[in-house]
Scaffold this motif. Structure first.
Motif, PDB file in Angstrom:
ATOM      1  N   HIS A 198       0.825  -1.214   0.000  1.00  0.00           N
ATOM      2  CA  HIS A 198       0.000   0.000   0.000  1.00  0.00           C
ATOM      3  C   HIS A 198       0.858   1.263   0.000  1.00  0.00           C
ATOM      4  N   TRP A 231       0.334   3.948  -2.985  1.00  0.00           N
ATOM      5  CA  TRP A 231       0.002   5.336  -2.667  1.00  0.00           C
ATOM      6  C   TRP A 231       1.074   6.281  -3.210  1.00  0.00           C
ATOM      7  N   ARG A 251      -2.356  -1.558  -9.869  1.00  0.00           N
ATOM      8  CA  ARG A 251      -3.750  -1.085  -9.796  1.00  0.00           C
ATOM      9  C   ARG A 251      -3.798   0.330  -9.219  1.00  0.00           C
ATOM     10  N   TYR A 255      -5.297   3.229  -9.337  1.00  0.00           N
ATOM     11  CA  TYR A 255      -6.525   3.924  -9.705  1.00  0.00           C
ATOM     12  C   TYR A 255      -6.994   4.718  -8.491  1.00  0.00           C
ATOM     13  N   PRO A 256      -7.724   5.810  -8.690  1.00  0.00           N
ATOM     14  CA  PRO A 256      -8.040   6.698  -7.556  1.00  0.00           C
ATOM     15  C   PRO A 256      -8.640   5.996  -6.345  1.00  0.00           C
ATOM     16  N   ASP A 257      -9.575   5.080  -6.553  1.00  0.00           N
ATOM     17  CA  ASP A 257     -10.182   4.418  -5.401  1.00  0.00           C
ATOM     18  C   ASP A 257      -9.188   3.519  -4.675  1.00  0.00           C
ATOM     19  N   LYS A 258      -8.313   2.869  -5.434  1.00  0.00           N
ATOM     20  CA  LYS A 258      -7.313   1.990  -4.827  1.00  0.00           C
ATOM     21  C   LYS A 258      -6.219   2.790  -4.117  1.00  0.00           C
ATOM     22  N   GLU A 262      -6.649   5.670  -2.674  1.00  0.00           N
ATOM     23  CA  GLU A 262      -7.260   6.107  -1.418  1.00  0.00           C
ATOM     24  C   GLU A 262      -7.358   4.950  -0.423  1.00  0.00           C
ATOM     25  N   GLU A 263      -7.718   3.781  -0.901  1.00  0.00           N
ATOM     26  CA  GLU A 263      -7.755   2.598  -0.027  1.00  0.00           C
ATOM     27  C   GLU A 263      -6.382   2.347   0.581  1.00  0.00           C
ATOM     28  N   SER A 264      -5.334   2.510  -0.227  1.00  0.00           N
ATOM     29  CA  SER A 264      -3.980   2.288   0.275  1.00  0.00           C
ATOM     30  C   SER A 264      -3.588   3.338   1.307  1.00  0.00           C
ATOM     31  N   ARG A 265      -4.026   4.584   1.115  1.00  0.00           N
ATOM     32  CA  ARG A 265      -3.752   5.620   2.125  1.00  0.00           C
ATOM     33  C   ARG A 265      -4.307   5.210   3.477  1.00  0.00           C
TER      34      ARG A 265
END
Length: 261
Positions: free
Chosen positions: A108, A112, A156, A158-161, A163-166
């Motif tokens: 992550h 990020w 991967r 991509y914006p949603d991923k 943010e998930e990693s953050r």
């Protein structure tokens, strides 16, 4: 074993490769570094380690390992002094559990950081290829557009991923602070450096940017605003102070004791 028989195949900028370098240095083992080019590294890694084609790959005599955790455990078995794991028991189990947790967090951190570097138009070529010889630096910078597409797809990004990693990175930092009870001077397990500490510090380093790491701030390569802001915020936290301390003390000490290959 002759020193030339131990070779680490790597990307200089990879935090998993930094973990492997730190492990070797902490053991006081001589080794040769071989920098691979992104893309062609897959064939080399698969041939050497018969695995998934990723780096780091350590070739230690007749043994080849293609995963940083496998490298850590191999080194502990083969070169038990100085120890980087407690004796069998609850502390050893905890060190291995934390090693796995922060090893996963490294995925992550990578997503990020690359998400913001690629999205901001930062100089990816200088970051990735700055430590290569001139011909490879030149070729690498030509390959940057392709590298960006491959990284985006492979990790991967991509914006949603991103943010998930953050969120997952911040959760890992919260866990680190619980483990050290808010005290940056403490090690994660017991009173000495272990595999867990090396894993956490090296894999969080890209967003903390400690001096002495491949991720220290460089005047010639401006970082994206989001990465600079995250670094500043985390350096003010006990977890960020802990990473800085591990580099100031333990990483520096390990590098100083590395024998010539």
């Amino acid at each position: 074993m002759a020193p030339t028989e131990r070779t680490l195949y790597q990307f200089p900028i990879s935090h998993y490769c930094e973990k492997a370098r730190w492990l070797l240095d902490a053991k006081g083992l001589p080794y040769t570094l071989k920098n691979l080019m992104p893309g062609s590294h897959r064939g080399v890694a698969k041939k050497l380690a018969k695995g998934g084609g990723s780096v780091p790959v350590l070739v230690d005599g007749s043994v080849a390992l293609g995963d940083s955790t496998e490298i850590a455990l191999h080194l502990e078995r083969t070169y038990p002094t100085p120890p980087l794991l407690p004796p069998p028991g609850p502390e050893r189990d905890r060190a291995l559990e934390l090693e796995e947790l922060f090893d996963d967090a490294g995925i992550h951190v990578r997503r990020w950081a690359y998400g913001h570097i690629i999205g901001s138009g930062a100089n990816l070529g200088a970051l990735m290829f700055g430590e290569y010889p001139a011909p490879q630096r030149w070729l690498g910078r030509l390959l940057v557009p392709l590298v960006k597409r491959v990284l985006t797809r492979q990790y991967r990004i991509y914006p949603d991923k991103v943010e998930e990693s953050r969120v997952k990175v911040l959760a890992a930092l919260d866990r680190l602070e619980r483990e050290i009870q808010g005290d940056p001077s403490r090690y994660l397990v017991g009173s000495t450096l272990t595999i867990a500490d090396i894993t956490a510090a090296s894999l969080l380093a890209p967003i903390i940017q400690p001096e002495g790491s491949p991720y220290a701030a460089r005047a010639d390569v401006p970082m994206p605003k989001a990465l600079v802001q995250m670094s500043e915020e985390l350096r003010a936290r006990p977890a960020g102070q802990w990473v800085l301390r591990r580099y100031q003390h333990d990483r520096r000490q390990a590098a100083a004791q590395r024998p010539a290959a």
